[in-house]
Write a protein that holds these residues in place. Structure first.
Motif, short mmCIF file in Angstrom:
data_model
loop_
_atom_site.label_atom_id
_atom_site.label_comp_id
_atom_site.label_asym_id
_atom_site.label_seq_id
_atom_site.Cartn_x
_atom_site.Cartn_y
_atom_site.Cartn_z
N LEU A 101 13.55 0.50 -6.74
CA LEU A 101 13.42 1.71 -7.53
C LEU A 101 13.85 2.91 -6.70
O LEU A 101 13.52 3.01 -5.52
CB LEU A 101 11.97 1.92 -7.99
CG LEU A 101 11.35 0.81 -8.86
CD1 LEU A 101 9.88 1.11 -9.10
CD2 LEU A 101 12.09 0.66 -10.17
N SER A 102 14.58 3.81 -7.32
CA SER A 102 15.01 5.02 -6.65
C SER A 102 13.81 5.86 -6.26
O SER A 102 12.85 6.01 -7.03
CB SER A 102 15.94 5.82 -7.57
OG SER A 102 16.33 7.03 -6.96
N LYS A 103 13.84 6.41 -5.05
CA LYS A 103 12.79 7.28 -4.50
C LYS A 103 11.53 6.51 -4.09
O LYS A 103 10.53 7.13 -3.69
CB LYS A 103 12.39 8.39 -5.49
CG LYS A 103 13.54 9.23 -6.02
CD LYS A 103 14.10 10.17 -4.99
CE LYS A 103 15.15 11.10 -5.59
NZ LYS A 103 15.63 12.12 -4.65
N ILE A 104 11.56 5.16 -4.22
CA ILE A 104 10.43 4.33 -3.78
C ILE A 104 10.94 3.48 -2.62
O ILE A 104 11.96 2.80 -2.74
CB ILE A 104 9.89 3.44 -4.91
CG1 ILE A 104 9.48 4.29 -6.11
CG2 ILE A 104 8.73 2.59 -4.42
CD1 ILE A 104 8.34 5.25 -5.87
N SER A 105 10.21 3.47 -1.51
CA SER A 105 10.69 2.78 -0.32
C SER A 105 10.65 1.26 -0.49
O SER A 105 9.75 0.71 -1.13
CB SER A 105 9.84 3.18 0.89
OG SER A 105 8.48 2.85 0.68
N GLN A 127 0.82 -1.21 0.00
CA GLN A 127 0.00 0.00 0.00
C GLN A 127 0.85 1.27 0.00
O GLN A 127 0.55 2.23 -0.71
CB GLN A 127 -0.94 -0.01 1.21
CG GLN A 127 -2.05 -1.04 1.12
CD GLN A 127 -3.02 -0.96 2.28
OE1 GLN A 127 -2.80 -0.22 3.24
NE2 GLN A 127 -4.11 -1.72 2.21
N LYS A 128 1.91 1.27 0.79
CA LYS A 128 2.78 2.44 0.84
C LYS A 128 3.46 2.66 -0.50
O LYS A 128 3.55 3.80 -1.00
CB LYS A 128 3.83 2.27 1.93
CG LYS A 128 4.75 3.47 2.09
CD LYS A 128 5.77 3.25 3.21
CE LYS A 128 6.69 4.47 3.34
NZ LYS A 128 7.71 4.27 4.41
N GLN A 129 3.92 1.59 -1.14
CA GLN A 129 4.59 1.70 -2.43
C GLN A 129 3.62 2.15 -3.52
O GLN A 129 3.98 2.94 -4.39
CB GLN A 129 5.24 0.37 -2.80
CG GLN A 129 6.44 0.02 -1.92
CD GLN A 129 6.87 -1.42 -2.06
OE1 GLN A 129 6.12 -2.28 -2.54
NE2 GLN A 129 8.09 -1.71 -1.63
N VAL A 130 2.37 1.64 -3.46
CA VAL A 130 1.35 2.08 -4.42
C VAL A 130 1.13 3.59 -4.31
O VAL A 130 1.06 4.30 -5.32
CB VAL A 130 0.02 1.32 -4.20
CG1 VAL A 130 -1.11 1.99 -4.97
CG2 VAL A 130 0.15 -0.14 -4.63
N ALA A 131 1.05 4.09 -3.08
CA ALA A 131 0.86 5.53 -2.89
C ALA A 131 2.04 6.32 -3.47
O ALA A 131 1.84 7.37 -4.11
CB ALA A 131 0.70 5.83 -1.40
N GLU A 132 3.26 5.82 -3.27
CA GLU A 132 4.44 6.50 -3.80
C GLU A 132 4.49 6.43 -5.32
O GLU A 132 4.86 7.41 -5.99
CB GLU A 132 5.70 5.89 -3.20
CG GLU A 132 5.84 6.17 -1.71
CD GLU A 132 7.00 5.43 -1.08
OE1 GLU A 132 7.40 5.79 0.04
OE2 GLU A 132 7.52 4.48 -1.70
N LEU A 133 4.12 5.28 -5.89
CA LEU A 133 4.09 5.15 -7.35
C LEU A 133 3.05 6.08 -7.97
O LEU A 133 3.29 6.71 -9.00
CB LEU A 133 3.81 3.70 -7.74
CG LEU A 133 4.91 2.67 -7.42
CD1 LEU A 133 4.41 1.25 -7.68
CD2 LEU A 133 6.15 2.94 -8.26
#
Length: 326
Positions: free
Chosen positions: A128-132, A13-19
């Motif tokens: 991926l850079s800038k993605i946790s 969920q956190k990565q989806v929000a960042e993407l």
């Protein structure tokens, strides 16, 4: 030779929000850059170049914290995409095309690309850079060659994919004079008929799904604009279309693989598919069977195998025997 490998990824969920934040920042950059191009032309009669906008981007990153959330190469790729779209627009203008296709402001942005660096694949984990963290990736086949670009894409159903473009040496093609040669006749009733007598019938997946597609489209149009139910209806419509595309691609991949395995040289008719689509009685069926994509898949597989695909003038390639009627 360049090849593309598409894998499903499963961000949390956190990565989806960042993407999604990354996609939104890229969308805003596209629209801002396009507005800058239009204003530059309308006010000063000047055409903004990619280099001009890349220089402006460096200054804007110092002022805008949102731009600093995204890898610099990803932002530069957005500007390169716009440059390519503008170059294609000017080319169509020079050619006198009826539809010039001036680039549009985007309400939705569905992919971003790391053109050089900023990504790393280790086993089934993608960084991926800038993605946790790392993203779980379903790597269902080995990747051959050196990875050149990494594209993250979201489809209409909300599923996420990674597309790697690789580069490796091209095998020497098989000379036409040597090896087995087959001719391929493309049609609607029989999608593929070979000179060896092999016939491959396409199941017509789009025709089968037409009733469901119409019902889903009607449901979408009844929903209020901007409502949650409209988003659900749009996603349901996308699922039906995605299933049709997936089934069609599976048939085309299997058929093209059989053609490449059965001969060293495959000969297709060089059909004017765009002109044939003007026939409104057949256009739906021609688009459904996707002759152009079948030829493209066959060319790609043949190139990897060191085999050849030849396109010939379609006139007089299919003839009826005056004796037996075959």
């Amino acid at each position: 030779m360049r090849s593309a490998y598409k894998f499903r990824i499963y961000p949390n969920q956190k990565q989806v929000a960042e993407l999604e934040d990354t996609l939104e920042i890229c969308r805003n950059l596209w629209n801002t850059a396009l507005a800058d191009r239009k204003a530059s032309w309308e006010k000063r009669g000047e055409t903004r170049s990619y280099e001009d906008q890349a220089y402006i981007l460096v200054r804007e990153k110092q002022r805008d914290p949102d731009l600093r959330k995204v890898h610099s190469h990803v932002l530069q790729d957005v500007l390169r995409r716009q440059k390519k779209a503008m170059d294609n627009f000017f080319r169509r203008v020079r050619e006198g095309a009826k539809k010039k296709g001036y680039p549009r402001f985007k309400k939705r942005y569905n992919s971003f690309t790391f053109p050089e660096s900023g990504f790393k694949l280790e086993g089934n984990r993608l960084k991926l850079s800038k993605i946790s963290g790392t993203i779980r990736t379903f790597v269902h086949r080995p990747i051959e060659g050196n990875i050149k670009t990494c594209t993250i894409k979201r489809d209409g159903t909300g599923a996420w994919f990674v597309i790697f473009v690789t580069e490796r040496e091209t095998p020497a093609p098989t000379p036409v004079e040597s090896g087995k040669v087959i001719g391929v006749d493309l049609g609607i009733e029989h999608a593929v008929t070979t000179s060896d007598g092999e016939v491959y019938d396409y199941p017509r997946y789009y025709v089968q799904a037409e009733k469901k597609l119409r019902a889903a489209q009607k449901s979408l149009h009844r929903k209020k604009l901007g409502s949650r139910n409209r988003k659900k209806a749009r996603r349901q419509l996308s699922r039906i279309g995605k299933r049709v595309t997936s089934l069609r691609d599976e048939f085309l991949h299997q058929t093209s693989r059989k053609l490449v395995d059965s001969a060293d040289v495959i000969v297709f008719e060089d059909l004017n598919i765009g002109g044939m689509l003007k026939n409104h009685h057949l256009a739906k069926h021609i688009q459904d069977v996707s002759w152009g994509k079948l030829i493209q898949f066959t060319q790609s597989k043949a190139e990897r195998a060191g085999k050849s695909v030849v396109l010939v003038d379609p006139r007089n390639t299919s003839q009826t025997c005056s004796s037996c009627g075959t």
